[in-house]
Design an enzyme around this catalytic site. Structure first.
Site, PDB file in Angstrom:
ATOM      1  N   ASP A   1      -8.993  -8.067  12.618  1.00 14.92           N
ATOM      2  CA  ASP A   1      -8.142  -7.086  11.931  1.00 14.92           C
ATOM      3  C   ASP A   1      -8.515  -5.652  12.339  1.00 14.92           C
ATOM      4  O   ASP A   1      -9.085  -4.895  11.564  1.00 14.92           O
ATOM      5  CB  ASP A   1      -8.274  -7.273  10.413  1.00 14.92           C
ATOM      6  CG  ASP A   1      -7.138  -6.604   9.656  1.00 14.92           C
ATOM      7  OD1 ASP A   1      -6.421  -5.782  10.270  1.00 14.92           O
ATOM      8  OD2 ASP A   1      -6.969  -6.871   8.454  1.00 14.92           O
TER       9      ASP A   1
ATOM     10  N   HIS B   1      -3.921  -4.194  10.012  1.00 15.99           N
ATOM     11  CA  HIS B   1      -2.954  -4.085   8.910  1.00 15.99           C
ATOM     12  C   HIS B   1      -2.724  -2.631   8.505  1.00 15.99           C
ATOM     13  O   HIS B   1      -1.712  -2.310   7.889  1.00 15.99           O
ATOM     14  CB  HIS B   1      -3.295  -5.007   7.737  1.00 15.99           C
ATOM     15  CG  HIS B   1      -4.376  -4.580   6.809  1.00 15.99           C
ATOM     16  ND1 HIS B   1      -5.670  -5.024   6.894  1.00 15.99           N
ATOM     17  CD2 HIS B   1      -4.351  -3.753   5.733  1.00 15.99           C
ATOM     18  CE1 HIS B   1      -6.390  -4.502   5.917  1.00 15.99           C
ATOM     19  NE2 HIS B   1      -5.616  -3.716   5.197  1.00 15.99           N
TER      20      HIS B   1
ATOM     21  N   SER C   1      -9.917  -0.444   3.585  1.00 13.16           N
ATOM     22  CA  SER C   1      -9.435  -1.116   4.783  1.00 13.16           C
ATOM     23  C   SER C   1      -9.637  -0.202   5.973  1.00 13.16           C
ATOM     24  O   SER C   1      -9.197   0.949   5.951  1.00 13.16           O
ATOM     25  CB  SER C   1      -7.951  -1.433   4.639  1.00 13.16           C
ATOM     26  OG  SER C   1      -7.792  -2.504   3.778  1.00 13.16           O
TER      27      SER C   1
HETATM   28  N1  ASP Z   1      -7.357  -6.011   2.321  1.00 17.55           N
HETATM   29  C1  ASP Z   1      -7.492  -4.939   1.440  1.00 17.55           C
HETATM   30  C2  ASP Z   1      -6.356  -3.999   1.507  1.00 17.55           C
HETATM   31  O1  ASP Z   1      -5.272  -4.424   1.696  1.00 17.55           O
HETATM   32  C3  ASP Z   1      -8.823  -4.333   1.402  1.00 17.55           C
HETATM   33  C4  ASP Z   1      -9.406  -4.649   0.083  1.00 17.55           C
HETATM   34  O2  ASP Z   1      -8.726  -4.431  -0.912  1.00 17.55           O
HETATM   35  O3  ASP Z   1     -10.519  -5.131   0.027  1.00 17.55           O
HETATM   36  O4  ASP Z   1      -6.465  -2.809   1.358  1.00 17.55           O
END
Ligand code: ASP
Length: 719
Positions: free
Chosen positions: A218, A83, A654
């Site tokens: 991911d 992502h 992330s």
């Molecule tokens: N998935 C998160 C993000 O989009 C990571 C997190 O906030 O824990 O940055």
């Protein structure tokens, strides 16, 4: 007195007994380090962070604008999340080369794809300069503080940058109660090496985002390139793979429940010091409003993406950005409600008031609290309108921002000199506009406008109103969008080219025609009105609020510090390097339900059989999982996929390396569980869990699924 001391101690321990809460600054680890040792860390402080020797920090970067990446070979190979690499994967994707859907793997260095604008930033040093700043601020009058502080911080940064010949800045922590100098080095030639297909990298889509149990691979793979001195250089075919001072050995030995873990990266923003008034504003007013906007926005984008492959690719990245926070805020709302976070804050404040009484500070303390409370009330209108503006103009229909960017240059037109200065600006804008059209669909934009505009108007107290004397909003939008120059890329780009030859001051006939058409165009006129509203009303008031809020919070935090004594504290995340630690563990977030900490490949097949399109997988993945072709990555007939831990993380973490007690890479951090999303405001160590993709799944995907095993030859793999 004795009674006071006892209750004082009780209050202190109950505040600070939250195991694993905190995002620690690696250059000043003290009590946290002892606790890490007690929990299983095997490294010394020097091995974690050092400016004299190689340490773990030398293998970690800020990836792009706001993620973390880590070095996994001595030839510049880097992991981050799928992502985080998404924008760049999308940038290279087309209906013909659909890397989002099918994945991408460079089978040799020549096939690696340059990513314009992508950067990787290393931290050279992070030094506490609080004493110097506080000394420099002594005696400065309240009214001059903000300006003086700005000058002082940049003067310190300037001096240090010149001395160390690198980039850097000085930033205030915990509302300017502490200050750190951060020296950095940024590499600008970063290339895409590999990305799994979305059915691995984004497996579970919006259904599973922020949710456990999770089965997402991911990760994506990039490589940093440097000049022949191993120094940053703009993209050039002659550049060489960068040689980092440290790269992480990858442990395939796996982790067990209870094992020590740490996550080392660049968490973006937490607000754990907010008062009850701040939490109430975020929780009761801001988040619900943003969620409503995003719901409307996403309805349109999701429908467009379902309608064709072309739109799916064009809007993939924009959708992810809007949807990610949309879902997070919903989880956050649930968590804050469930734990009654506002009430908890109030109880905490009542306890501090008791402590304040011990040193006759109760008046000071309660005055600060009520001033902060009043500030939120006084500025409610402007705060909420500024947030609504961000939802509508920065995250909603894109036509306004394009026009505003164009207009900014237009306004500068009188000052910029014809020749290099002017042509440079226009050339830059031409490229921006071309990139804009690559991922733009007028019909979708119009629908976003229709879906969101009425709601936005309500927040502007009548300043902004989209009205047609005769037509409904839908019919008017049809007309406005159709008539706009943005509707036809050839016309819009033609206008930029024409203005590149003239300035706005001296216009040829052709440019004059464009200017005339522009000034009569509804959407352009509204874009300017929006811009004026933002710059003249929202920004100054918002700035005023921020200054006042930060000044009050500075006093508030100083007072807490004074009452708390020397106890080591953690500073809110602010996109600087941090270390957080915990254990591999699940949680029991809901009565009658417990999360185990591991998931396996079987879960991918199980979710796939539900028929939910977010769980679609391709034939190859299905076949490999069904036939249990796990190679050396399987464990007792299963393939480890993800695991959870009690590491305190947030957005920006992330892509951070998940490490064991020896500093070996055991996986990559990418998310938090649904019940954890509240942790930016309120961390509860019983519940809050971060989510990581297991190292064995990452290498299995690269090696067995993708057949890109040559990449593993560069890595240091511990089996
Ligand atoms: N998935 C998160 C993000 O989009 C990571 C997190 O906030 O824990 O940055």
């Amino acid at each position: 007195m004795k009674k006071h001391t006892l209750s004082f101690l009780f209050i202190l321990t109950s505040f600070y007994s939250f195991a694993f809460e905190g995002m620690w600054i690696p250059s000043v680890l003290n009590a946290a380090f002892d606790d890490m040792k007690a929990n299983g860390l095997k490294l010394s402080k020097e091995e974690i962070y050092s400016i004299n020797n190689t340490s773990l920090k030398d293998g970690i970067v800020i990836f792009g604008g706001g993620c973390t990446g880590e070095m996994v070979s001595n030839e510049g190979l880097m992991f981050t999340n799928h992502h985080c690499g998404f924008d760049n994967i999308q940038y290279h994707s087309s209906v013909k080369n659909d890397y989002l859907k099918n994945g991408f793997w460079a089978m040799n260095r020549e096939q690696e794809l340059a990513c314009p604008g992508l950067t990787a930033t290393f931290v050279i040093e992070m030094r506490d300069v609080t004493d110097e700043v506080l000394l420099g601020m002594e005696g400065v009058e309240e009214k001059d503080r903000a300006a003086k502080m700005k000058d002082l911080l940049s003067a310190i940064a300037k001096r240090e940058k010149a001395e160390k010949k690198c980039d850097g800045f000085v930033r205030g922590f915990n509302y300017n109660t502490q200050f750190f100098l951060v020296l950095t080095k940024t590499y600008t030639d970063v290339r895409l090496v590999g990305a799994p297909p979305s059915c691995i990298g984004k497996f579970g889509g919006d259904t599973d985002n922020w949710v456990w149990p999770r089965h997402t691979g991911d990760f994506s793979v990039f490589r940093i390139y440097a000049n022949d001195k191993n120094e940053p250089a703009e993209y050039s075919a002659a550049n060489k793979p960068f040689k980092p001072a440290h790269h992480f050995p990858i442990s395939l030995k796996g982790v067990k429940e209870g094992d020590f873990t740490m996550v080392y990266g660049f968490p973006g923003r937490t607000e754990h010091l907010l008062t009850s008034a701040g939490v109430a504003y975020n929780h009761e007013q801001l988040a619900p409003m943003r969620i409503d906007f995003r719901e409307k926005n996403l309805e349109v984008i999701n429908a467009a993406m379902k309608s064709s492959d072309e739109l799916r690719i064009k809007y993939a990245s924009k959708q992810s950005n809007v949807a990610n926070a949309y879902k997070k805020w919903q989880g956050q709302e649930l968590g804050l409600n469930k734990f009654n976070a506002i009430q908890l804050k109030k109880e905490e404040e009542a306890k501090w008031l008791e402590i304040a009484k011990l040193s006759n500070k109760e008046l000071e303390y309660s005055n600060l609290l009520s001033s902060i409370d009043k500030l939120y009330k006084d500025y409610y209108g402007v705060n909420i309108a500024a947030a609504a503006y961000a939802e509508f103009v920065f995250n909603g229909p894109e036509v306004f921002q394009l026009y505003q960017d164009f207009n900014e240059i237009r306004v500068q037109g009188g000052q910029l000199k014809k020749g290099n200065q002017w042509e440079g600006k226009m050339k830059e804008f031409l490229e921006t506009a071309k990139a804009f059209y690559k991922d733009y669909d007028l019909e979708t934009d119009k629908k976003r406008f229709v879906a969101m505009s009425s709601m936005f108007e309500q927040f502007t107290k009548g300043v902004i109103h989209f009205e047609h004397p005769k037509l409904s909003r839908e019919a008017a939008a049809d007309l406005w969008f159709k008539q706009s120059m943005v509707a036809d890329s050839a016309v819009f780009l033609g206008m930029i080219r024409s203005f590149s030859k003239d300035t706005f001051v001296k216009m040829s006939g052709k440019s004059k025609k464009y200017a005339k058409r522009l000034s009569a165009e509804y959407l352009y006129v509204q874009a300017i009105a929006l811009n004026d509203y933002y710059n003249n009303t929202l920004v100054p008031s918002k700035r005023e609020f921020n200054t006042k809020h930060d000044q009050l919070m500075e006093k508030y935090v100083f007072l807490l510090e004074e009452m708390r004594g020397k106890k080591e504290k953690w500073c809110d995340a602010n996109s600087t390097l941090r270390l957080t630690y915990g254990r591999v563990e699940g949680s029991a977030p809901v009565d009658g339900m417990a999360y185990t900490p591991f998931t396996t490949g079987q879960g991918i097949l199980d979710k796939n059989s539900t028929g939910n399109p977010d769980f679609e997988i391709n034939d190859r993945l299905k076949m490999l999982l069904q036939n249990k072709e796990f190679g050396s990555y399987g464990v007792n007939g299963t393939l480890p996929v993800c695991f959870t831990g009690s590491n305190h993380t947030t957005g920006g973490n992330s892509g951070s390396p998940a490490l064991n007690g020896n500093g070996e890479w055991i996986g990559i951090n990418f998310d938090r569980t649904w019940e954890s999303t509240m942790s930016d405001l309120y961390f509860n160590s019983e519940i809050c869990r971060n989510v990581m993709t297991d190292a064995r799944y990452v290498l299995w995907v690269i090696d067995i699924y993708a057949g890109a095993g040559h990449l593993l030859n560069e890595m240091t793999i511990l089996r």
